[in-house]
Write a protein that holds these residues in place. Structure first.
Motif, mmCIF file in Angstrom:
data_model
loop_
_atom_site.group_PDB
_atom_site.id
_atom_site.type_symbol
_atom_site.label_atom_id
_atom_site.label_comp_id
_atom_site.label_asym_id
_atom_site.label_seq_id
_atom_site.Cartn_x
_atom_site.Cartn_y
_atom_site.Cartn_z
ATOM 1 N N UNK A 69 52.103 87.258 7.099
ATOM 2 C CA UNK A 69 51.608 88.007 5.928
ATOM 3 C C UNK A 69 51.040 87.109 4.827
ATOM 4 N N UNK A 70 49.942 86.402 5.123
ATOM 5 C CA UNK A 70 49.376 85.548 4.082
ATOM 6 C C UNK A 70 48.767 86.352 2.938
ATOM 7 N N UNK A 71 48.826 85.773 1.756
ATOM 8 C CA UNK A 71 48.155 86.409 0.607
ATOM 9 C C UNK A 71 46.735 85.855 0.450
ATOM 10 N N UNK A 72 46.578 84.575 0.856
ATOM 11 C CA UNK A 72 45.261 83.937 0.789
ATOM 12 C C UNK A 72 44.923 83.337 2.152
ATOM 13 N N UNK A 113 44.945 90.963 2.885
ATOM 14 C CA UNK A 113 44.886 89.623 2.283
ATOM 15 C C UNK A 113 44.053 89.725 1.010
ATOM 16 N N UNK A 114 44.569 89.124 -0.074
ATOM 17 C CA UNK A 114 43.929 89.305 -1.376
ATOM 18 C C UNK A 114 42.630 88.505 -1.487
ATOM 19 N N UNK A 115 42.707 87.225 -1.130
ATOM 20 C CA UNK A 115 41.522 86.366 -1.239
ATOM 21 C C UNK A 115 41.254 85.713 0.109
ATOM 22 N N UNK A 116 40.050 85.915 0.633
ATOM 23 C CA UNK A 116 39.603 85.210 1.837
ATOM 24 C C UNK A 116 38.406 84.367 1.433
ATOM 25 N N UNK A 117 38.391 83.113 1.885
ATOM 26 C CA UNK A 117 37.199 82.280 1.737
ATOM 27 C C UNK A 117 36.665 82.024 3.136
ATOM 28 N N UNK A 118 35.494 82.589 3.412
ATOM 29 C CA UNK A 118 34.842 82.405 4.712
ATOM 30 C C UNK A 118 33.842 81.250 4.602
ATOM 31 N N UNK A 119 33.876 80.342 5.584
ATOM 32 C CA UNK A 119 32.947 79.209 5.556
ATOM 33 C C UNK A 119 31.828 79.397 6.564
ATOM 34 N N UNK A 120 30.623 79.349 6.080
ATOM 35 C CA UNK A 120 29.437 79.367 6.944
ATOM 36 C C UNK A 120 28.838 77.990 6.986
ATOM 37 N N UNK A 121 27.509 77.937 6.976
ATOM 38 C CA UNK A 121 26.830 76.642 7.066
ATOM 39 C C UNK A 121 25.402 76.789 6.557
ATOM 40 N N UNK A 167 33.300 98.267 1.151
ATOM 41 C CA UNK A 167 34.038 99.426 1.680
ATOM 42 C C UNK A 167 35.484 99.476 1.199
ATOM 43 N N UNK A 168 36.092 98.291 1.007
ATOM 44 C CA UNK A 168 37.526 98.271 0.680
ATOM 45 C C UNK A 168 37.834 97.634 -0.680
ATOM 46 N N UNK A 169 36.837 97.054 -1.319
ATOM 47 C CA UNK A 169 37.042 96.528 -2.676
ATOM 48 C C UNK A 169 37.866 95.260 -2.762
ATOM 49 N N UNK A 170 37.993 94.543 -1.634
ATOM 50 C CA UNK A 170 38.767 93.304 -1.689
ATOM 51 C C UNK A 170 37.872 92.138 -2.129
ATOM 52 N N UNK A 171 38.372 91.248 -2.983
ATOM 53 C CA UNK A 171 37.532 90.202 -3.570
ATOM 54 C C UNK A 171 37.386 88.974 -2.668
#
Ligand SMILES: NC(=O)C1=CN([C@@H]2O[C@H](COP(=O)(O)OP(=O)(O)OC[C@H]3O[C@@H](n4cnc5c(N)ncnc54)[C@H](OP(=O)(O)O)[C@@H]3O)[C@@H](O)[C@H]2O)C=CC1
Ligand SMILES: C[C@H]1O[C@H](OP(=O)(O)OP(=O)(O)OC[C@H]2O[C@@H](n3cnc4c(=O)[nH]c(N)nc43)[C@H](O)[C@@H]2O)[C@@H](O)[C@@H](O)C1=O
Length: 326
Positions: A69-72, A113-121, A167-171
């Motif tokens: 259950x990660x928060x970030x 999960x409250x904050x996700x940081x997705x890495x692209x390129x 759609x879900x309002x997550x930041x």
């Protein structure tokens, strides 16, 4: 809150005691993010190797999120490689990356999960994008063919994050790094990126007193290189200071030709022989210098200059070359 982005969130300091999952924590970027979060006081970092948890295994990913259950979440796990690997194995770069990111993002949504940081390129941008490349160049032209499969997977990831916001309002947010290098890189001679490939090649040539080394392509393409410790600092900065649907470019704002890079690496290892170019190998995109004004405007700039970063990476390589990836 905008009409197309249903998020109402003000970024601020993250909770150092929240469970924070770094996907890909043994890789170049993930290991640097892990170190940065550790030094910033995060007490509950969670990571799994691909042997422990294959992120292509959807059920396994959901069980892992149910258990931890990660928060970030920082999503730095991906199938990654240099120009030749991308060009040779497009199915793997498309299929693995789509599956990894869909599984992780779907599980992160289910477990809120409250904050996700997705890495692209930076390869997501059109091959002939106007330089420096602004974030709004995305989807305005054709991709570089040597890495189009990987780029399409990464573009799907950006859209996935934007869709969850809408759609879900997550930041959740996305960052697009330029070419990265540093400790923990992949030094495989054929599968790696140019920097680790050159460090290995020139170091060996210097040790053997070889009269000539041969690099790939013409040497004329320009690339922008960011040390991975700067990248990790930028990740934490963005998580604490940025919120928005648009992906944020992460780079230095300056680039060099591959020929200039070869000179910098040769100096760093003490190689004095000559340099040749194998033009049967692809050059790739001629230039991909990022416009980093969004990141700068949010208050962040890199600290490590290229020459210092290369010297430090050479030192790291010489100490670790017998390790798994060295
Ligand atoms: N390197 C670069 O120049 C750039 C990198 N990026 C992005 O940064 C991110 C990280 O790249 P980087 O650190 O260089 O890549 P690395 O290859 O160094 O690391 C990738 C990590 O992903 C993990 N991984 C790969 N496949 C799986 C899987 N099926 N299941 C679980 N884990 C998996 C690996 O785990 P394990 O070690 O346990 O096998 C590894 O730790 C990627 O999204 C990449 O697109 C963006 C721009 C430039
Ligand atoms: C990060 C980025 O990485 C890849 O794109 P790339 O920027 O082209 O990266 P590269 O590091 O592999 O090459 C940069 C330049 O350097 C030249 N070059 C010379 N000699 C070697 C050499 O020995 N190895 C490699 N790999 N390149 C060499 C090479 O011919 C090219 O002109 C994509 O996977 C893409 O998807 C992506 O995201």
């Amino acid at each position: 809150m905008s009409a197309i982005d249903g998020v109402d969130y003000t970024p601020g300091p993250l909770d150092r005691d929240a469970v924070t999952y770094v996907a890909g924590h043994r890789g170049l970027v993930g290991s640097a993010v892990w170190r940065r979060l550790g030094s910033a006081g995060f007490t509950r970092l969670v990571g799994r190797t691909s042997a422990e948890l294959d992120l292509k295994d959807r059920e396994g990913v959901f069980s892992f999120f149910a258990e931890t259950k990660p928060r970030y979440v920082v999503l730095a796990a991906a199938k990654v490689g240099g120009i030749l690997a991308n060009n040779t194995y497009p199915v793997d770069f498309l299929s693995d990356n789509v599956r990894i990111q869909v599984n992780v993002l779907d599980a992160a949504l289910k477990y809120e999960v409250e904050r996700v940081l997705f890495l692209g390129s930076s390869c997501i941008y059109p091959k002939f994008a106007e330089q420096p490349i602004r974030e709004d160049s995305l989807l305005t032209g054709h991709l570089e063919p040597t890495n189009d499969a990987y780029a399409i997977a990464k573009i799907a990831g950006i859209l996935h994050v934007q869709a969850v916001r809408r759609q879900y309002g997550l930041p959740w947010i996305s960052a697009m790094p330029t070419n990265l290098y540093g400790p923990g890189d992949n030094f495989d001679p054929t599968g790696s990126h140019v920097m680790p490939a050159m460090i290995r090649r020139y170091d060996q040539a210097a040790a053997e007193g070889a009269p000539v080394v041969t690099n790939w392509g013409s040497g004329s393409p320009r690339r922008e290189f960011l040390h991975v410790d700067d990248m990790a600092a930028a990740c934490l900065h963005l998580l604490e200071h940025y919120d928005g649907p648009g992906q944020v470019n992460v780079g230095t704002g300056t680039d060099v030709t591959i020929k200039e890079l070869a000179g910098i690496v040769a100096d760093a290892v003490g190689y004095r022989g000559s340099i040749e170019w194998d033009t049967s190998k692809p050059d790739g995109t001629p230039r991909k210098l990022l416009d980093v004004s969004t990141l700068k405007g949010s208050g962040w700039s890199p600290q490590i200059n290229l020459e210092d970063g290369v010297r430090a990476t050479v030192d790291w390589y010489r100490t670790h070359r017998s390790d798994r990836r060295g």
